[in-house]
Scaffold this active site. Structure first.
Site, PDB file in Angstrom:
ATOM      1  N   LYS A   1      -3.373  -4.590  -4.403  1.00 24.80           N
ATOM      2  CA  LYS A   1      -3.979  -2.485  -3.758  1.00 24.80           C
ATOM      3  C   LYS A   1      -2.916  -1.839  -3.088  1.00 24.80           C
ATOM      4  O   LYS A   1      -3.411  -1.226  -2.645  1.00 24.80           O
ATOM      5  CB  LYS A   1      -5.455  -3.520  -2.193  1.00 24.80           C
ATOM      6  CG  LYS A   1      -6.283  -3.631  -2.553  1.00 24.80           C
ATOM      7  CD  LYS A   1      -7.351  -3.942  -1.963  1.00 24.80           C
ATOM      8  CE  LYS A   1      -8.537  -3.619  -2.863  1.00 24.80           C
ATOM      9  NZ  LYS A   1     -10.134  -4.133  -1.548  1.00 24.80           N
TER      10      LYS A   1
ATOM     11  N   ASP B   1     -12.899   1.992   0.136  1.00 25.46           N
ATOM     12  CA  ASP B   1     -13.623   0.159   0.758  1.00 25.46           C
ATOM     13  C   ASP B   1     -14.240   0.755   2.738  1.00 25.46           C
ATOM     14  O   ASP B   1     -14.644  -0.062   2.750  1.00 25.46           O
ATOM     15  CB  ASP B   1     -12.221  -0.479   1.158  1.00 25.46           C
ATOM     16  CG  ASP B   1     -12.064  -1.289   0.188  1.00 25.46           C
ATOM     17  OD1 ASP B   1     -12.684  -1.239  -1.090  1.00 25.46           O
ATOM     18  OD2 ASP B   1     -11.027  -1.404   0.258  1.00 25.46           O
TER      19      ASP B   1
END
Ligand code: ATR
Length: 306
Positions: free
Chosen positions: A69, A105
């Site tokens: 990420k 997210d």
């Protein structure tokens, strides 16, 4: 590209075989009869750059999970605002020759809070346990959604201090502060708190916090955990026993995925169907694990009999 040609989407990570994103996304794709298919691709950390130049060229976009990420950020051409603030990307879109990084997210988490608990963070005091990548994504989203204050409590206080310092500079509207994961400062923060979120690894595999000061938590505070397996973690069970409303972790996974699919396709997937599919797979997995455990426990007894 011809209109009906099936386009490939994926989630990349290492390990990746456990990922439930393909099941969840393909269920939504089927329902929409959309020309996509979604699969999991294992990419070793040292092969990330090569992946982007090679196999990724066949994809319309992809999700990024651990451990890529943050590592993928410098390899992309452009970053959306939230991804830049968070310093991590979970969704990549190919537009022409460019790779664009997004982070859904935090926004997915907020959508789940709203859809599942009708909770809006605006004007609310939030305590986040943990100061890793997940805490950072949530802190950014909560600050952008005008939370009144955010307190980050972490076992390693220095890490929380660093996070608070960096984000305070960029998100001036919401005060952020760092405290240890225990003691008087945590108790004081809990007394005032509307939303308590666990982002630490505690709760994975059913582990729990010892001696969490539950009696100090403000009455009626919403307690949330981003771990989704088990769905009701020991942390959430403890909160529920004390009469707190709870927010389970699978919603964040569903909504971050739904937002990613919208970025790739422009289509709104059926989030209820995605959640049903995810929960069905989780239940199957839990049953499999339980029967494996039983098998392990009964095997030695069997041997003893012989
Ligand atoms: P993620 O990207 O999922 O947030 P991470 O960046 O590895 O994962 O962060 C994990 C978080 O869980 C950290 O806040 C970590 O605390 P430290 O910074 O002190 O390591 C926290 N954590 C992990 N195990 C923990 C434990 N047993 N007790 C309390 N906090 C724990």
């Amino acid at each position: 590209m011809p209109k009906n040609k099936v386009q490939s989407l994926a989630v990349i990570g290492d390990p990746i075989s456990h990922s439930l994103s393909p099941a969840m996304q393909n269920a939504a794709i089927q329902k929409l009869k959309a020309p996509y298919r979604f699969r999991a691709i294992r990419v070793h950390p040292e092969q990330l750059a090569r992946f982007l130049k090679g196999p990724a060229q066949k994809l319309a976009g992809f999700n990024v999970t651990l451990p890529h990420k943050e590592a993928i950020v410098p390899l992309l051409d452009r970053l959306a605002y939230e991804a830049k603030l968070i310093g991590a990307v979970n969704t990549v879109l190919r537009r022409g020759d460019e790779w664009i990084g997004f982070n859904t997210d935090g926004a997915g988490y907020l959508m789940s809070l709203q859809a599942d608990r009708q909770f809006s963070p605006r004007g609310k005091r939030v305590v986040i346990l943990g100061a890793g990548g997940a805490a950072r994504a949530l802190a950014v989203a909560l600050a952008l959604a005008h939370a009144k204050s955010i307190t980050v409590a972490n076992r390693t206080v220095k890490r929380a201090e660093q996070l608070a310092k960096e984000l305070s500079f960029r998100l001036r509207g919401t005060p952020l502060r760092a405290i240890p994961l225990g003691g008087a400062k945590l108790e004081a923060a809990l007394r005032d708190c509307h939303l308590l979120i666990n982002t630490t690894r505690v709760g994975l595999g059913g582990s729990s916090f010892q001696d969490f000061p539950w009696t100090k938590l403000r009455r009626g505070a919403l307690v949330s955990d981003i771990v989704y397996s088990p769905r009701v973690t020991p942390f959430l069970k403890a909160a529920r026993r004390r009469g707190h409303p709870i927010h389970t972790g699978e919603g964040m996974l569903v909504f971050q995925g739904a937002l990613a699919f919208e970025i790739w396709s422009g289509l709104k997937p059926d989030v209820r169907l995605m959640r049903r599919e995810l929960l069905r797979r989780l239940r199957e997995r839990e049953l499999r694990d339980k029967s494996k455990d039983r098998g392990k426990r009964s095997a030695p007894r069997g041997r003893r009999k012989k």
